[in-house]
Design an enzyme around this catalytic site. Structure first.
Site, PDB file in Angstrom:
ATOM      1  N   THR A   1       0.841  -1.187   0.000  1.00 22.55           N
ATOM      2  CA  THR A   1       0.000   0.000   0.000  1.00 22.55           C
ATOM      3  C   THR A   1       0.879   1.240   0.000  1.00 22.55           C
ATOM      4  O   THR A   1       1.882   1.290   0.718  1.00 22.55           O
ATOM      5  CB  THR A   1      -0.959   0.046   1.217  1.00 22.55           C
ATOM      6  OG1 THR A   1      -1.609   1.314   1.228  1.00 22.55           O
ATOM      7  CG2 THR A   1      -0.244  -0.178   2.538  1.00 22.55           C
TER       8      THR A   1
ATOM      9  N   GLU B   1      -4.656  -3.021   4.681  1.00 17.95           N
ATOM     10  CA  GLU B   1      -4.252  -3.618   5.958  1.00 17.95           C
ATOM     11  C   GLU B   1      -5.354  -4.453   6.602  1.00 17.95           C
ATOM     12  O   GLU B   1      -5.110  -5.186   7.545  1.00 17.95           O
ATOM     13  CB  GLU B   1      -3.844  -2.514   6.951  1.00 17.95           C
ATOM     14  CG  GLU B   1      -2.512  -1.848   6.634  1.00 17.95           C
ATOM     15  CD  GLU B   1      -2.624  -0.652   5.691  1.00 17.95           C
ATOM     16  OE1 GLU B   1      -3.629  -0.571   4.952  1.00 17.95           O
ATOM     17  OE2 GLU B   1      -1.725   0.195   5.705  1.00 17.95           O
TER      18      GLU B   1
ATOM     19  N   LYS C   1      -6.218  10.643  -1.935  1.00 16.14           N
ATOM     20  CA  LYS C   1      -6.703   9.509  -2.722  1.00 16.14           C
ATOM     21  C   LYS C   1      -7.532  10.015  -3.894  1.00 16.14           C
ATOM     22  O   LYS C   1      -8.586  10.604  -3.714  1.00 16.14           O
ATOM     23  CB  LYS C   1      -7.533   8.570  -1.862  1.00 16.14           C
ATOM     24  CG  LYS C   1      -7.564   7.166  -2.443  1.00 16.14           C
ATOM     25  CD  LYS C   1      -8.170   6.188  -1.484  1.00 16.14           C
ATOM     26  CE  LYS C   1      -7.682   4.783  -1.784  1.00 16.14           C
ATOM     27  NZ  LYS C   1      -8.438   3.767  -1.049  1.00 16.14           N
TER      28      LYS C   1
ATOM     29  N   TRP D   1      -3.457   6.347  -4.600  1.00 17.08           N
ATOM     30  CA  TRP D   1      -2.834   7.266  -3.659  1.00 17.08           C
ATOM     31  C   TRP D   1      -1.841   8.227  -4.311  1.00 17.08           C
ATOM     32  O   TRP D   1      -1.084   7.827  -5.190  1.00 17.08           O
ATOM     33  CB  TRP D   1      -2.086   6.489  -2.573  1.00 17.08           C
ATOM     34  CG  TRP D   1      -2.988   5.741  -1.642  1.00 17.08           C
ATOM     35  CD1 TRP D   1      -3.122   4.394  -1.569  1.00 17.08           C
ATOM     36  CD2 TRP D   1      -3.874   6.291  -0.659  1.00 17.08           C
ATOM     37  NE1 TRP D   1      -4.037   4.075  -0.592  1.00 17.08           N
ATOM     38  CE2 TRP D   1      -4.509   5.205  -0.017  1.00 17.08           C
ATOM     39  CE3 TRP D   1      -4.178   7.594  -0.257  1.00 17.08           C
ATOM     40  CZ2 TRP D   1      -5.445   5.386   1.007  1.00 17.08           C
ATOM     41  CZ3 TRP D   1      -5.112   7.767   0.759  1.00 17.08           C
ATOM     42  CH2 TRP D   1      -5.732   6.674   1.373  1.00 17.08           C
TER      43      TRP D   1
HETATM   44  P1  AMP Z   1      -6.361   1.268   0.571  1.00 17.86           P
HETATM   45  O1  AMP Z   1      -5.421   0.628   1.523  1.00 17.86           O
HETATM   46  O2  AMP Z   1      -5.726   1.759  -0.674  1.00 17.86           O
HETATM   47  O3  AMP Z   1      -7.549   0.384   0.333  1.00 17.86           O
HETATM   48  O4  AMP Z   1      -6.914   2.581   1.263  1.00 17.86           O
HETATM   49  C1  AMP Z   1      -7.569   2.563   2.499  1.00 17.86           C
HETATM   50  C2  AMP Z   1      -8.046   3.960   2.820  1.00 17.86           C
HETATM   51  O5  AMP Z   1      -8.960   4.414   1.819  1.00 17.86           O
HETATM   52  C3  AMP Z   1      -8.797   4.090   4.111  1.00 17.86           C
HETATM   53  O6  AMP Z   1      -7.940   4.209   5.231  1.00 17.86           O
HETATM   54  C4  AMP Z   1      -9.601   5.364   3.866  1.00 17.86           C
HETATM   55  O7  AMP Z   1      -8.790   6.525   4.031  1.00 17.86           O
HETATM   56  C5  AMP Z   1      -9.962   5.231   2.407  1.00 17.86           C
HETATM   57  N1  AMP Z   1     -11.267   4.554   2.270  1.00 17.86           N
HETATM   58  C6  AMP Z   1     -11.489   3.250   2.052  1.00 17.86           C
HETATM   59  N2  AMP Z   1     -12.807   2.991   1.994  1.00 17.86           N
HETATM   60  C7  AMP Z   1     -13.442   4.158   2.189  1.00 17.86           C
HETATM   61  C8  AMP Z   1     -14.829   4.544   2.260  1.00 17.86           C
HETATM   62  N3  AMP Z   1     -15.798   3.680   2.101  1.00 17.86           N
HETATM   63  N4  AMP Z   1     -15.087   5.844   2.484  1.00 17.86           N
HETATM   64  C9  AMP Z   1     -14.092   6.751   2.638  1.00 17.86           C
HETATM   65  N5  AMP Z   1     -12.785   6.448   2.576  1.00 17.86           N
HETATM   66  C10 AMP Z   1     -12.458   5.165   2.362  1.00 17.86           C
END
Ligand code: AMP
Length: 529
Positions: free
Chosen positions: A173, A316, A427, A432
């Site tokens: 990530t 994670e 994001k 990212w």
């Molecule tokens: P990733 O590890 O790339 O899946 O990113 C995870 C992060 O994406 C989370 O810690 C949030 O900051 C954001 N995120 C994931 N799902 C959501 C959601 N349903 N609504 C808002 N932010 C989200």
């Protein structure tokens, strides 16, 4: 005293064995980048995976060795999930949208010994090959190379035996500061996540489901849907190209029941339908995650009678931790109330637990009162303990809470509502962007004294970066020139959508840029589409 039940290890090979035995004819359809189509099924996929196990043993793969994939969604990629893990190896799915330096870093950090890749990414492989000394075999999924590689094998072998805590999958990530970090899933955690994902309150899967994951296989294991889908023998539809017209046509043609994508994908689909005057394809379940799901999209789907799973989670957390599942009294809610709930991040699913703690005093757990915003923490059966090769745990012993970097309010009924982020990343369209890298690049400009990158709301990409800049005394710097300068340092899609020149950037007591204050100041900032 031990219990009196049988001795089975929770291994991923059990999923494909079940899918092939009970649902062997259930289709796995791929629409390839060149427009061609191929149809396979769980029975054939199992054979393909077993032949791959033999091919991996032939090249000397040992248990826990890593095999990288740089690929879009297709049947060969899915076969490699079961082939690599079935050989006892660790499947490392790689995001091809990362920059060369990041790709080089993670492939070397993972010690990938084999790299399977799509022909579309041949240029990436050509550029990086000399910088990947540990990769012994580069095998192209298309152009016949992958088929040839396993063609000499007969599939007459057994899965590699092992324990359920063995590593199975590695996902990096970049949603953290510093280098990307690897999350090493286990067979057990992945099976438990798959079993939970099937439930009506999560992805709502059954053997009749036809799943269309538009979320890529390299994004947090496509939210675990391939594993969950195997456990019920669902049909899969894959498209190697994410073009809205094609996606909608495939949904109709293949009778997709479950469609999964980030909000930017949903927006593209809606815009296509509006531009062509078409109705929503007749799927019954929409799964969205990765970013906030805007209420307007939620409303549109609800009005069309589509059931929505809005999930929150992270790489994670395997990744699903909370979903917006319906509870008693749902049908009696007004549309506005239903939209409000479905646009929230929902409630913890069994296997995950969440809490919010005071931002300044993490020892203080905040009440679930619907008003106190705090640092969101998570723990559970498929939640990270320690990043790959890290020296210390990411989750705090002994209670194992993991700090998500998200800020949330938790309501009395357990509903999580994300309000902000403490981690310094942006994001955009589900991918990212590192604010720190953008800032460092900007500081390299001779006229820039200080720079801060923050994400602001964007109707299509959810967030886009803007750069807030303090000029050096007497320096003449224009926004366009600064963007031109940055374009030589970062990828095009990282470039800020706007540059705002200010006299001063707010700082915290410890002298760091206060992103919280900056985000507050630019909360209503409007970017043009
Ligand atoms: P990733 O590890 O790339 O899946 O990113 C995870 C992060 O994406 C989370 O810690 C949030 O900051 C954001 N995120 C994931 N799902 C959501 C959601 N349903 N609504 C808002 N932010 C989200």
């Amino acid at each position: 005293m031990l219990g009196g039940m049988q001795d089975w290890q929770l291994r991923l090979s059990g999923l494909i064995d079940h899918a092939a035995r009970e649902h062997g004819q259930r289709e796995i359809v791929t629409y390839w980048a060149d427009g061609s189509e191929s149809r396979s099924n769980w029975g054939e996929l199992r054979q393909m995976a077993l032949r791959m196990v033999q091919a991996l043993r032939r090249v000397g793969l040992r248990p826990s060795d890593r095999v990288g994939t740089l690929a879009m969604n297709h049947v060969h990629h899915l076969a490699s999930w079961f082939g690599v893990t079935g050989a006892g190896g660790v499947l490392h799915t790689i995001n091809p949208r990362l920059f060369d330096e990041q790709l080089e870093y993670i492939i070397n950090h993972a010690d990938d010994r084999v790299l399977l890749y799509d022909a579309a990414f041949q240029p990436i492989v050509d550029r990086l090959r000399a910088r990947l000394p540990k990769v012994e075999h580069f095998i192209c999924f298309d152009d016949g190379a992958f088929a040839d590689w396993i063609a000499t094998e007969d599939g007459d072998t057994a899965w590699e035996p092992g324990g359920e805590r063995d590593p199975a999958m590695l996902c990096y990530t970049s949603g953290t500061t510093g280098n990307p970090k690897g999350v090493l899933y286990e067979h057990r955690s992945t099976i438990l996540h798959a079993m939970a994902a099937v439930a009506p309150s999560v992805a709502n899967l059954e053997p009749r489901s036809a799943i269309f994951p538009i979320v890529p296989l390299f994004h947090a294991a496509a939210w675990g849907l391939p594993w969950a889908g195997a456990s019920v023998g669902a049909k899969f539809v894959f498209s190697a190209v994410n073009e809205p017209a094609r996606l909608c046509e495939l949904m109709r043609r293949e009778g997709a029941t479950h469609v999964a994508g980030v909000p930017t994908v949903w927006l593209g689909i809606f815009q296509h339908l509006d531009a062509t005057g078409q109705d929503l394809p007749p799927f019954s379940q929409a799964i969205s995650g990765g970013s906030a799901f805007p209420p307007a999209m939620v409303e549109r789907l609800l009005r069309a009678g589509v059931r929505i799973t809005h999930a929150w989670g992270m790489t994670e957390t395997s990744p699903i931790a909370t979903t917006s599942y319906e509870t008693e009294g749902w049908d009696a809610l007004s549309l506005a109330e239903q939209v409000r709930y479905k646009a929230s991040q929902g409630r913890a699913v069994f296997g995950s637990e969440v809490r919010a703690v005071d931002l300044d005093d993490p020892a203080r757990v905040l009440p679930r009162d619907g008003t106190s915003a705090g640092a969101l923490q998570v723990r559970g059966f498929w939640c990270i303990k320690r990043y790959f090769k890290a020296e210390s745990d990411a989750a705090q012993a002994p209670e194992q809470w993991f700090d998500t970097g998200d800020v949330a309010i938790i309501h009395p009924d357990g509903t999580v509502q994300l309000t902000d982020r403490t981690k310094d990343v942006i994001k955009s369209g589900g991918e990212w962007i590192s604010s720190v890298d953008l800032e460092n690049a900007a500081i390299g400009h001779p006229g820039v004294a200080e720079a801060a990158a923050i994400g602001v709301a964007h109707p299509r990409w959810d967030e886009r970066p803007i750069l807030v800049v303090v000029k050096k005394d007497g320096a003449e710097v224009e926004a366009a020139e600064l963007i031109r300068f940055l374009s030589t340092k970062v990828a095009k899609w990282w470039l800020p959508d706007a540059v705002e020149f200010v006299d001063e950037i707010p700082h915290t007591g410890t002298g760091k840029i206060s992103k919280k204050d900056l985000r507050e100041r630019f909360r209503d900032y409007r970017l043009s589409t």
